[in-house]
Write an enzyme that holds these catalytic residues in place. Structure first.
Site, PDB file in Angstrom:
ATOM      1  N   ARG B  57       0.865  -1.299   0.167  1.00  0.00           N
ATOM      2  CA  ARG B  57      -0.156   0.007   0.066  1.00  0.00           C
ATOM      3  C   ARG B  57       0.913   1.155  -0.092  1.00  0.00           C
ATOM      4  NH1 ARG B  57       2.381   1.797   3.948  1.00  0.00           N
ATOM      5  NH2 ARG B  57       0.876   3.427   4.118  1.00  0.00           N
ATOM      6  N   GLY B  58       0.193   2.361  -0.158  1.00  0.00           N
ATOM      7  CA  GLY B  58       1.062   3.705  -0.317  1.00  0.00           C
ATOM      8  C   GLY B  58       1.168   3.856  -1.891  1.00  0.00           C
ATOM      9  N   ALA B  59       0.920   5.010  -2.184  1.00  0.00           N
ATOM     10  CA  ALA B  59       0.621   5.460  -3.470  1.00  0.00           C
ATOM     11  C   ALA B  59       1.920   5.041  -4.498  1.00  0.00           C
ATOM     12  CB  ALA B  59       0.317   6.980  -3.848  1.00  0.00           C
ATOM     13  N   ARG B 100      -6.903  -1.578  -7.752  1.00  0.00           N
ATOM     14  CA  ARG B 100      -7.307  -0.427  -7.084  1.00  0.00           C
ATOM     15  C   ARG B 100      -7.728   0.719  -8.038  1.00  0.00           C
ATOM     16  NH1 ARG B 100      -4.315   1.031  -1.526  1.00  0.00           N
ATOM     17  NH2 ARG B 100      -5.993   2.330  -1.447  1.00  0.00           N
ATOM     18  N   ASP B 249      -1.646  13.572   0.151  1.00  0.00           N
ATOM     19  CA  ASP B 249      -2.487  12.967  -0.703  1.00  0.00           C
ATOM     20  C   ASP B 249      -2.612  13.951  -1.785  1.00  0.00           C
ATOM     21  OD1 ASP B 249      -4.026  11.311   1.705  1.00  0.00           O
ATOM     22  OD2 ASP B 249      -4.024  10.330  -0.089  1.00  0.00           O
ATOM     23  N   ASN B 259      -4.682  15.248   3.320  1.00  0.00           N
ATOM     24  CA  ASN B 259      -3.923  14.425   3.893  1.00  0.00           C
ATOM     25  C   ASN B 259      -4.745  13.486   4.839  1.00  0.00           C
ATOM     26  OD1 ASN B 259      -1.420  12.840   3.997  1.00  0.00           O
ATOM     27  ND2 ASN B 259      -1.160  13.564   6.098  1.00  0.00           N
ATOM     28  N   LYS B 260      -4.274  12.523   5.452  1.00  0.00           N
ATOM     29  CA  LYS B 260      -4.971  11.427   6.372  1.00  0.00           C
ATOM     30  C   LYS B 260      -5.751  12.439   7.325  1.00  0.00           C
ATOM     31  CE  LYS B 260      -4.569   7.691   6.236  1.00  0.00           C
ATOM     32  NZ  LYS B 260      -5.518   7.104   5.174  1.00  0.00           N
TER      33      LYS B 260
END
Lengths: 352, 352
Positions: B57-59, B100, B249, B259-260
Site C-alpha cells: 500500500r502507499g501510492a 485499485r 495525498d 492528507n490523512k
C-alpha cells in the site's frame, strides 16, 4: 402525552436501588456495547469486584455503589449486636475502599457511611442504625441525581434546535447516579423537545466514547454520530459543531481543567474555529487548593492499553508508548463551567 | 565503519526486485506488526491480490508494484510472438489496474509500461521488448528511490540533535519504493548520526501509525514512541515536539493540503504551540489544476472501520459514524513543503 419527567426517567442508569426490598442493581458496563446486562449485587465481594473490574465506573457512580454496596453487605447481619455490627461496617467499608484506592468519591461516600455509624446514639438498635445507613446511602444518591439534573437544566439553555453538540469520553448517566454531567444538558434539551445532533469522540485508548457514550445516547434516542478522535477538528471546519461539552476530573482555582486525554486538543481546535467549549461538572470538582493546572500531576498508564484493543495486537509488542490518562486545558480556552449552581463565566477565580 | 549508505540500506523495504533473476518480492504489510513476511510474487493474480488486499500500500509503492507485477506476469511468455505478447501486456495491465481503480500512481505506472510496448519498434524481438519493459519498471522504481532520498536529504536539515519529531499515518519506506516521504528526513538524519525521538500518532481508524510507522522506525532502530492521536496536543504542550512532518495525498495550487484525517488538527495544535508543521511529498503530489482545498472532495468510508478493530466490536453495531478518509489543512498552517526540489516556503503559488 409523555411528560418531561417520564422522558428523563428513560435514560439508562448505571445503578439502581429498590428501597422497598433493599435490593441493589448495577448495569455491567464491561459488557457494553454488545450486551445490556443488569446484575443484582448481593454481597460485598461482588460489589468489590464490580468496582475493581469497572463494571461500574465514573467518580460519582463509584461513590454511590460503595455506599449501597456497604449497605447490602450489612443487610443479613442486622441480628448482630451494635458493637459487632459497627465492626462489620468498618471492615466492609475498608474492604470496599480498597477496590479503587485512588477514587476520591468512593472513600468520601464510605466515610460518610462510617461517620453515620460512628455518630449513631449507642442506645439505639442495630436495626435503627441499619435504617440510618440506608437513609444516608439514598441521600448520597439523591444528592447526585439532583446535581446532575441541575447541570442538565442550566446546560440545556446552551443547546439550540439543529445544533451539533460534541463530547469526549463518558461523563454521562453511566458515570453518575443521575443523568450525567457533560451529557445531562443533552438529555434535558432532548426531553424539552429540542432536536440536535450529538457527536461522540471515541476516546482512545479505552474507547469510553465508542463503548459507553454512543451507547447511552443512542439507547435513549438522541441522534448521535460516533467519530474517531482525529475527526473532531474536521467536523468543526465543516461548521457542524456549535457547542462542545465535556466533563472534568479536577478544576484548579484559576479554571485550568484536568480531563480525559484529548480534551485540550478539542479546546484548541474549538478556539481556532470559534466553537464555544464548556466543562460540565459538579461544583465539588473545583479544587480551590490547586492554584493552577501546573500543580496537577498527570497519571501515566501502561503501554498495553494502546498496543492491544480488546486483546488484539495493533502495534509492535515492545514499542515505547506514552499514555497519559488525562491532560490539562488552559482556563482561557473554556467558555464556562456548567455546574449545579449555574454556568460560571470567565474570569475564573475559585480560590479558597 | 558503517557508511551512511549502508545504514540507509537497512531501512525496511515495501518491495524489492532482483534484476539478475527478475524475481519480485513484497513485504506483506497485512501481517505487520506481529510478523515480518516477505513473499515472492510469481504471477499476475498474486500481484492483483497483494494490491487489492493492501499487502502492498502507499501510492508510490502501488505504482512500482504494478510495474514489476506486469513485468513478472510476462516473464514466462517471452516465447510469444510480438502481437500475442503485446496483447498480453495490455490484458495484464488492465487487470492489474482494476485491483485499485482509484490509485492514480498505479494507472500512471501501468500507462508508462504499456506506452513502452506500444512505442517499441516492430522489428525488435519479444525478448528485446521484455528487456525494455524491465528497464522501464526499474526506472520507475529508481526514480522513486531518488525522490525519497532527496526529500530525506532536504528534510534532514530541519532535524536537530535531541529534537522530538512527530508524524501521522505512514508516509514511510513501506509506502514507497525508497525510504519514504515524511519519514525520509528522519532516516537520513539518523543515518547522519543525529539522535532524536520520533512520535508516531496511531492514526485511527486504520491504525497505520501503530501498525506500520511504529514498526518500520523501530525495526530500523530509531527511538520511536507510539501515542493515541489525542495525545499529540499534550506532547506539544509539554514542549516535547520540535517539528511535525506528515505526507500528503494532494496539494492544491494555494498550498492547501489533503492528507490523512487528523492532519489538520495536528497543524492547528502546532500553530497554537508554535511547533513548525511540514508536509513532505514528491513534487508530483502538487496539483496546479486544483486552485484551493475547497475543490478537494473528501472520501467518506464505511462505519465498520470505526466500529470494529481487528474484528472486535467497540461500539454499538448500528451506531451512525462519520468516517472521512482525510481532511484538508489550510496553507497558512504549513511551514513548508519538503520535496525532491528542496523545501518550498510560503507564500505558496503552485498555479499552472
Amino acid at each position: 402525552m409523555e411528560t418531561k419527567e417520564a422522558r428523563l426517567a428513560a435514560i439508562p442508569k448505571a445503578l439502581s436501588f429498590d428501597p422497598a426490598s433493599d435490593r441493589f442493581f448495577i448495569l455491567d458496563q464491561t459488557r457494553l456495547p454488545t450486551e445490556e446486562v443488569v446484575v443484582e449485587q448481593t454481597d460485598v465481594e461482588q460489589v468489590y469486584d464490580s468496582i475493581y473490574q469497572l463494571k461500574v465506573r465514573g467518580a460519582p457512580a463509584i461513590g454511590i455503589a460503595g455506599a449501597y454496596g456497604l449497605l447490602i453487605s450489612l443487610k443479613k447481619h442486622r441480628d448482630l449486636d451494635r458493637d459487632a455490627f459497627e465492626a462489620l461496617v468498618h471492615k466492609n467499608a475498608d474492604y470496599l475502599n480498597s477496590s479503587r484506592p485512588t477514587a476520591v468519591n468512593l472513600s468520601w461516600a464510605l466515610r460518610r457511611m462510617v461517620g453515620v455509624a460512628d455518630a449513631f446514639p449507642p442506645e439505639e438498635s442495630t436495626e435503627a442504625l441499619y435504617a440510618a445507613l440506608r437513609t444516608e446511602a439514598m441521600a448520597i444518591h439523591e444528592s447526585d441525581i439532583e446535581t446532575c439534573r441541575l447541570i442538565g437544566e442550566h446546560g440545556a439553555k446552551l443547546i439550540e434546535e439543529g445544533n451539533g453538540v460534541m463530547t469526549l469520553c463518558n461523563a454521562g448517566a453511566l458515570a453518575t447516579g443521575g443523568i450525567g454531567t457533560a451529557l445531562a444538558p443533552m438529555y434535558v434539551a432532548w426531553a424539552d423537545g429540542k432536536r440536535f445532533r450529538a457527536y461522540s469522540n471515541e476516546t482512545r485508548p479505552l474507547l469510553q466514547g465508542a463503548r459507553i457514550t454512543s451507547w447511552e445516547l443512542h439507547r435513549f434516542g438522541i441522534d448521535v454520530t460516533l467519530i474517531a478522535d482525529s475527526v473532531a477538528s474536521y467536523l468543526m471546519k465543516l461548521g457542524r459543531v456549535d457547542l462542545i461539552i465535556v466533563g472534568a476530573d479536577r478544576v484548579a482555582a484559576n479554571g485550568d481543567t484536568a480531563n480525559k486525554i484529548g480534551t485540550s486538543s478539542l479546546a484548541i481546535n474549538a478556539r481556532h474555529y470559534g466553537v464555544p467549549f464548556y466543562i460540565a461538572c459538579p461544583y465539588s470538582t473545583i479544587d480551590p487548593h490547586t492554584p493552577t493546572g501546573e500543580e496537577i500531576v498527570v497519571e501515566e498508564r501502561g503501554a498495553d492499553e494502546v498496543i492491544y484493543v480488546k486483546g488484539q495486537q495493533i502495534a509492535p509488542a515492545d514499542i515505547q508508548v506514552f499514555n497519559p490518562a488525562f491532560d490539562v486545558t488552559d482556563h482561557d480556552l473554556i467558555a464556562g463551567f456548567i455546574t449545579e449552581k449555574g454556568i460560571i463565566r470567565p474570569p475564573y477565580n475559585f480560590s479558597a
